[in-house]
Design an enzyme around this catalytic site. Structure first.
Site, PDB file in Angstrom:
ATOM      1  N   GLU A  54      -6.053   8.834   7.542  1.00 37.76           N
ATOM      2  CA  GLU A  54      -6.565   8.344   6.248  1.00 37.76           C
ATOM      3  C   GLU A  54      -7.923   8.946   5.907  1.00 37.76           C
ATOM      4  OE1 GLU A  54      -5.956   4.435   4.570  1.00 37.76           O
ATOM      5  OE2 GLU A  54      -4.913   3.879   6.401  1.00 37.76           O
ATOM      6  N   LYS A 112      -9.415   1.886  -1.940  1.00 39.90           N
ATOM      7  CA  LYS A 112      -9.636   1.352  -0.583  1.00 39.90           C
ATOM      8  C   LYS A 112     -10.994   1.776  -0.014  1.00 39.90           C
ATOM      9  CE  LYS A 112      -7.115   1.158   3.859  1.00 39.90           C
ATOM     10  NZ  LYS A 112      -5.834   1.584   4.490  1.00 39.90           N
ATOM     11  N   CYS A 133      -4.864  -3.012   2.820  1.00 36.87           N
ATOM     12  CA  CYS A 133      -4.565  -2.959   4.247  1.00 36.87           C
ATOM     13  C   CYS A 133      -5.766  -3.272   5.145  1.00 36.87           C
ATOM     14  CB  CYS A 133      -3.938  -1.608   4.601  1.00 36.87           C
ATOM     15  SG  CYS A 133      -3.140  -1.682   6.220  1.00 36.87           S
ATOM     16  N   GLU A 138       0.855  -1.195   0.000  1.00 38.09           N
ATOM     17  CA  GLU A 138       0.000   0.000   0.000  1.00 38.09           C
ATOM     18  C   GLU A 138       0.895   1.251   0.000  1.00 38.09           C
ATOM     19  OE1 GLU A 138      -1.603   0.760   3.936  1.00 38.09           O
ATOM     20  OE2 GLU A 138      -3.406   1.695   3.126  1.00 38.09           O
ATOM     21  N   ASN A 177       0.332  -1.159   5.391  1.00 36.53           N
ATOM     22  CA  ASN A 177       1.250  -0.392   6.253  1.00 36.53           C
ATOM     23  C   ASN A 177       0.639  -0.493   7.632  1.00 36.53           C
ATOM     24  OD1 ASN A 177       3.227   1.794   4.777  1.00 36.53           O
ATOM     25  ND2 ASN A 177       1.440   1.336   3.512  1.00 36.53           N
ATOM     26  N   ASN A 215      -7.017   6.113  -1.796  1.00 39.95           N
ATOM     27  CA  ASN A 215      -5.917   5.190  -1.510  1.00 39.95           C
ATOM     28  C   ASN A 215      -6.132   4.033  -2.490  1.00 39.95           C
ATOM     29  OD1 ASN A 215      -4.127   3.335  -0.454  1.00 39.95           O
ATOM     30  ND2 ASN A 215      -4.616   3.814   1.681  1.00 39.95           N
TER      31      ASN A 215
HETATM   32  N1  CDV Z   1      -3.050   1.355   6.602  1.00 40.35           N
HETATM   33  C1  CDV Z   1      -3.957   0.723   7.349  1.00 40.35           C
HETATM   34  O1  CDV Z   1      -5.081   0.500   6.905  1.00 40.35           O
HETATM   35  N2  CDV Z   1      -3.592   0.370   8.588  1.00 40.35           N
HETATM   36  C2  CDV Z   1      -4.480  -0.225   9.554  1.00 40.35           C
HETATM   37  C3  CDV Z   1      -4.050   0.118  10.950  1.00 40.35           C
HETATM   38  C4  CDV Z   1      -4.272   1.558  11.238  1.00 40.35           C
HETATM   39  C5  CDV Z   1      -4.769  -0.692  11.973  1.00 40.35           C
HETATM   40  C6  CDV Z   1      -4.529  -1.745   9.426  1.00 40.35           C
HETATM   41  O2  CDV Z   1      -5.632  -2.291   9.476  1.00 40.35           O
HETATM   42  O3  CDV Z   1      -3.497  -2.394   9.356  1.00 40.35           O
END
Ligand code: CDV
Length: 318
Positions: free
Chosen positions: A143, A124, A173, A47, A198, A107
């Site tokens: 975000e 996303k 993510c 990501e 991330n 994203n």
């Molecule tokens: N980049 C993300 O979506 N990170 C989230 C963190 C903030 C919990 C994740 O679900 O990994």
């Protein structure tokens, strides 16, 4: 007919705020070369792979954040990735911040065919964090400030990969923690889910304690369950290590439709992991335990789409 493809997760170590796209792309090119040497046909990058994870930095004026976003792909900075894909005959998945001509911010991830054509785009859907500066938090996670929720749903497309075709889908993510996202892909017979992440090693929300080792366990649990319950492969690629003073866990994995981890990164740096996938393996789950047409009962799932938050149940009366 066996439908074998060789998958790679190209984990990236940290990209510091002061580093330009040239640094990130240079490292990604080295990983693509390695992927080629190891016979990979698909490479999945994380990501927001081109920059630091900038949602940890607050900007009052969104326009001041424009330099984190891509307005076109390929751009001068990203063209070498497209050229490498062509040279090596490798398809690649890239996560990046997208700023559209209409001014929308997403994203985003794309899967790029070796010819350089974008096969699939995903934006996303599940954006974690908050919109405004939070003085209580030690690390911001903005975000919801920098992105709108994706407007493309969870698309799946059948695309050529190596000598075969695969039904590919994506998540980004936080999406991996939501079974609804997996099932929407599963209902389109997804065979390969590509996802980048991330994820901080610490839960900085200060609303309770989450043991460090469980952060990775929860990530793997979600991906393994998603792949198993939807009879698909998953390539889950991290950005890892200490970025701008904040730690992101790595532990990138490639998972098969049985939910088994086939390969796992062991460093918190740039690292390529590779696994051979027989896409025919997706059939077993789809024809037996997870034969959706025979076993699903959507009439009992209406709450899933009718309701967002949970509701308290009625109290038992004597
Ligand atoms: N980049 C993300 O979506 N990170 C989230 C963190 C903030 C919990 C994740 O679900 O990994």
């Amino acid at each position: 007919m066996t439908r074998r493809i060789t998958l790679a997760a190209a984990q990236l170590g940290p990209i510091q705020r002061a580093e330009g796209r040239d640094v990130a792309v240079g490292r990604m090119l080295r990983l693509m070369e390695k992927a080629h040497q190891r016979g990979a046909q698909v490479v999945v990058f994380p990501e927001l792979a081109l920059t630091t994870f900038f949602p940890r930095w607050y900007e009052e004026d969104l326009a001041q954040a424009n330099h984190w976003y891509e307005t076109a792909l390929p751009s001068n900075a990203t063209a070498p990735l497209f050229e490498a894909a062509r040279r090596y005959g490798i398809g690649f998945h890239l996560g990046y911040a997208e700023l559209t001509p209409e001014g929308h911010r997403y994203n985003t991830a794309v899967y790029v065919h070796p010819s350089g054509q974008v096969v699939l785009k995903y934006r996303k859907v599940h954006l974690p964090g908050h919109r405004d500066f939070d003085p209580v938090r030690r690390v911001q996670h903005l975000e919801k400030r920098y992105f709108e929720p994706g407007d493309l749903g969870f698309p799946v497309i059948r695309a050529p990969i190596a000598d075969t075709e695969a039904n590919i889908g994506m998540m980004i993510c936080n999406d991996r923690r939501w079974p609804e996202a997996w099932r929407v892909l599963g209902l389109q017979q997804v065979e390969l889910v590509m996802l980048g992440y991330n994820t901080p090693s610490l839960n900085a929300e200060n609303k309770g304690f989450e043991a460090h080792h469980l952060r990775v366990a929860h990530s793997h649990l979600s991906i393994q369950a998603g792949a198993y319950q939807n009879a698909c492969f998953a390539v889950a690629t991290a950005k890892a290590g200490t970025e701008d003073g904040h730690e992101l866990f790595g532990h990138s994995i490639i998972v098969n439709p049985q939910g088994e981890i086939m390969a796992q990164a062991t460093s918190w740096d740039d690292e390529l992991i590779v696994a051979e996938a027989d896409l025919g393996m997706c059939e077993l789950g789809r024809r037996t335990i997870f034969d959706f047409a025979r076993h699903r009962r959507p009439e009992h799932y209406t709450r899933i789409t009718a309701q967002t938050g949970s509701e308290a149940p009625p109290r038992w009366q004597t």
